[in-house]
Motif scaffolding. Structure first.
Motif, PDB file in Angstrom:
ATOM      1  N   TYR A  88       0.828  -1.210   0.000  1.00 39.39           N
ATOM      2  CA  TYR A  88       0.000   0.000   0.000  1.00 39.39           C
ATOM      3  C   TYR A  88       0.861   1.260   0.000  1.00 39.39           C
ATOM      4  O   TYR A  88       0.441   2.300   0.503  1.00 39.39           O
ATOM      5  N   ALA A  89       2.054   1.152  -0.553  1.00 33.86           N
ATOM      6  CA  ALA A  89       2.995   2.273  -0.519  1.00 33.86           C
ATOM      7  C   ALA A  89       2.430   3.521  -1.186  1.00 33.86           C
ATOM      8  O   ALA A  89       2.542   4.632  -0.637  1.00 33.86           O
ATOM      9  N   LEU A  90       1.834   3.382  -2.366  1.00 32.04           N
ATOM     10  CA  LEU A  90       1.346   4.545  -3.112  1.00 32.04           C
ATOM     11  C   LEU A  90       0.235   5.289  -2.368  1.00 32.04           C
ATOM     12  O   LEU A  90       0.342   6.511  -2.179  1.00 32.04           O
ATOM     13  N   PRO A  91      -0.840   4.607  -1.925  1.00 33.34           N
ATOM     14  CA  PRO A  91      -1.874   5.358  -1.184  1.00 33.34           C
ATOM     15  C   PRO A  91      -1.363   5.954   0.118  1.00 33.34           C
ATOM     16  O   PRO A  91      -1.819   7.028   0.532  1.00 33.34           O
ATOM     17  N   ILE A  92      -0.407   5.287   0.760  1.00 31.65           N
ATOM     18  CA  ILE A  92       0.153   5.823   2.005  1.00 31.65           C
ATOM     19  C   ILE A  92       0.909   7.116   1.733  1.00 31.65           C
ATOM     20  O   ILE A  92       0.708   8.133   2.422  1.00 31.65           O
ATOM     21  N   VAL A  93       1.765   7.110   0.712  1.00 32.32           N
ATOM     22  CA  VAL A  93       2.552   8.301   0.376  1.00 32.32           C
ATOM     23  C   VAL A  93       1.651   9.439  -0.084  1.00 32.32           C
ATOM     24  O   VAL A  93       1.802  10.594   0.355  1.00 32.32           O
ATOM     25  N   LEU A  94       0.693   9.131  -0.969  1.00 29.52           N
ATOM     26  CA  LEU A  94      -0.235  10.163  -1.439  1.00 29.52           C
ATOM     27  C   LEU A  94      -1.059  10.727  -0.292  1.00 29.52           C
ATOM     28  O   LEU A  94      -1.273  11.934  -0.198  1.00 29.52           O
ATOM     29  N   GLY A  95      -1.509   9.849   0.581  1.00 28.26           N
ATOM     30  CA  GLY A  95      -2.313  10.288   1.723  1.00 28.26           C
ATOM     31  C   GLY A  95      -1.555  11.212   2.654  1.00 28.26           C
ATOM     32  O   GLY A  95      -2.081  12.239   3.091  1.00 28.26           O
ATOM     33  N   LEU A  96      -0.300  10.869   2.945  1.00 35.01           N
ATOM     34  CA  LEU A  96       0.462  11.708   3.888  1.00 35.01           C
ATOM     35  C   LEU A  96       0.853  13.045   3.253  1.00 35.01           C
ATOM     36  O   LEU A  96       0.851  14.078   3.937  1.00 35.01           O
ATOM     37  N   VAL A  97       1.171  13.042   1.945  1.00 35.30           N
ATOM     38  CA  VAL A  97       1.532  14.304   1.287  1.00 35.30           C
ATOM     39  C   VAL A  97       0.322  15.232   1.211  1.00 35.30           C
ATOM     40  O   VAL A  97       0.394  16.408   1.600  1.00 35.30           O
ATOM     41  N   ILE A  98      -0.805  14.708   0.729  1.00 32.63           N
ATOM     42  CA  ILE A  98      -2.012  15.527   0.602  1.00 32.63           C
ATOM     43  C   ILE A  98      -2.513  15.969   1.975  1.00 32.63           C
ATOM     44  O   ILE A  98      -2.856  17.139   2.174  1.00 32.63           O
ATOM     45  N   GLY A  99      -2.528  15.028   2.929  1.00 34.28           N
ATOM     46  CA  GLY A  99      -3.003  15.365   4.270  1.00 34.28           C
ATOM     47  C   GLY A  99      -2.138  16.404   4.952  1.00 34.28           C
ATOM     48  O   GLY A  99      -2.644  17.347   5.574  1.00 34.28           O
ATOM     49  N   SER A 100      -0.817  16.266   4.830  1.00 35.95           N
ATOM     50  CA  SER A 100       0.101  17.208   5.467  1.00 35.95           C
ATOM     51  C   SER A 100      -0.030  18.607   4.874  1.00 35.95           C
ATOM     52  O   SER A 100      -0.114  19.598   5.603  1.00 35.95           O
ATOM     53  N   LEU A 101      -0.042  18.673   3.545  1.00 35.45           N
ATOM     54  CA  LEU A 101      -0.147  19.977   2.888  1.00 35.45           C
ATOM     55  C   LEU A 101      -1.496  20.634   3.182  1.00 35.45           C
ATOM     56  O   LEU A 101      -1.565  21.855   3.391  1.00 35.45           O
ATOM     57  N   ALA A 102      -2.569  19.832   3.227  1.00 29.58           N
ATOM     58  CA  ALA A 102      -3.904  20.381   3.507  1.00 29.58           C
ATOM     59  C   ALA A 102      -3.970  20.957   4.911  1.00 29.58           C
ATOM     60  O   ALA A 102      -4.453  22.087   5.112  1.00 29.58           O
ATOM     61  N   GLN A 103      -3.474  20.206   5.897  1.00 27.77           N
ATOM     62  CA  GLN A 103      -3.565  20.699   7.275  1.00 27.77           C
ATOM     63  C   GLN A 103      -2.694  21.933   7.482  1.00 27.77           C
ATOM     64  O   GLN A 103      -3.065  22.849   8.218  1.00 27.77           O
ATOM     65  N   MET A 104      -1.524  21.987   6.838  1.00 29.97           N
ATOM     66  CA  MET A 104      -0.666  23.161   6.969  1.00 29.97           C
ATOM     67  C   MET A 104      -1.307  24.399   6.347  1.00 29.97           C
ATOM     68  O   MET A 104      -1.262  25.491   6.916  1.00 29.97           O
ATOM     69  N   THR A 105      -1.915  24.209   5.175  1.00 33.42           N
ATOM     70  CA  THR A 105      -2.562  25.332   4.489  1.00 33.42           C
ATOM     71  C   THR A 105      -3.728  25.874   5.300  1.00 33.42           C
ATOM     72  O   THR A 105      -3.859  27.087   5.493  1.00 33.42           O
TER      73      THR A 105
END
Length: 228
Positions: A88-105
């Motif tokens: 599940y590497a791809l959904p994990i990486v996509l999830g953490l990148v999108i989630g991190s950037l969203a919460q910071m913004t």
């Protein structure tokens, strides 16, 4: 007195946490999470006996030292679940990148809306990165360093208390989603809570915590360098 103070402070802290853990096992309400209730009791105790936090921190530095080995120990579930993580590497990486950037913004513009001082707002923005990395990133971007540890710890505790009830309300019980949510939003405290849900959740949370810190420690300074 120093040795006696250390023994008393460490023993009292351990007993308070153990009692809080017993309380949570009996009544598993989010607000009774051991790290939250024990923190409140310790703060109240320090205020009652008028003991400065700096002195308490000095006496309990042995416990603080164990944070390093405890963090390294999170590698065990990561290794044990490595095949699952690879799958599940791809959904994990996509999830953490999108989630991190969203919460910071969201955090950054919410701070702007509330008219927080710039250095305070930057400290709050990086609240979901684990403390050692957040301090390094905060120093680079000009965040208020003194605020970062408190904001990170509070974020971790709130996430550890709120994530499971929120996922249940949303009827989400997927182990990957649970672990990813904990790791991205509430770092070490959340990872410890995720491990209580299961080894897969703990492994994903540990991976998400580490990868989030690695990714954001590069992206945040780079963005500030390019747009400042």
């Amino acid at each position: 007195m120093t040795m006696t103070g250390e023994i008393v402070a460490i023993s009292a802290s351990a007993i308070i946490f153990l009692l809080a853990n017993l309380l949570y096992k009996k009544w598993t309400y989010p607000l009774l999470l051991p790290i939250f209730t024990s923190t409140l009791v310790i703060i109240g105790g320090l205020l009652f006996i008028e003991l400065p936090y700096t002195q308490y921190a000095e006496w309990t530095r042995g416990i603080t030292y164990l944070l390093g080995p405890a963090t390294v120990a999170l590698a065990y579930p990561l290794y044990h679940q490595r095949r699952y993580l690879k799958a599940y590497a791809l959904p994990i990486v996509l999830g953490l990148v999108i989630g991190s950037l969203a919460q910071m913004t969201i955090s950054f513009y919410m701070g702007k809306f509330l008219r927080l001082p710039e250095d305070w707002n930057l400290a709050v923005m990086i609240k979901t990165i684990t403390t050692p990395v957040a301090l390094g990133v905060g120093d680079i971007i000009g965040a208020k360093i003194e605020v970062i540890p408190s904001v990170v710890i509070i974020t971790g505790m709130l996430g550890a208390m709120a994530i499971i009830p929120l996922l249940r309300i949303l009827r989400i019980d997927d182990a990957i989603v649970t672990g990813l949510t904990f790791g991205v939003t509430s770092h070490g405290v959340g990872t410890a809570r995720a491990l209580k849900e299961g080894e897969v959740e703990g492994a994903v949370s540990g991976a998400a915590m580490a990868l989030t810190s690695m990714v954001l420690s590069v992206i945040i300074p780079l963005v500030f360098f390019l747009f400042s």
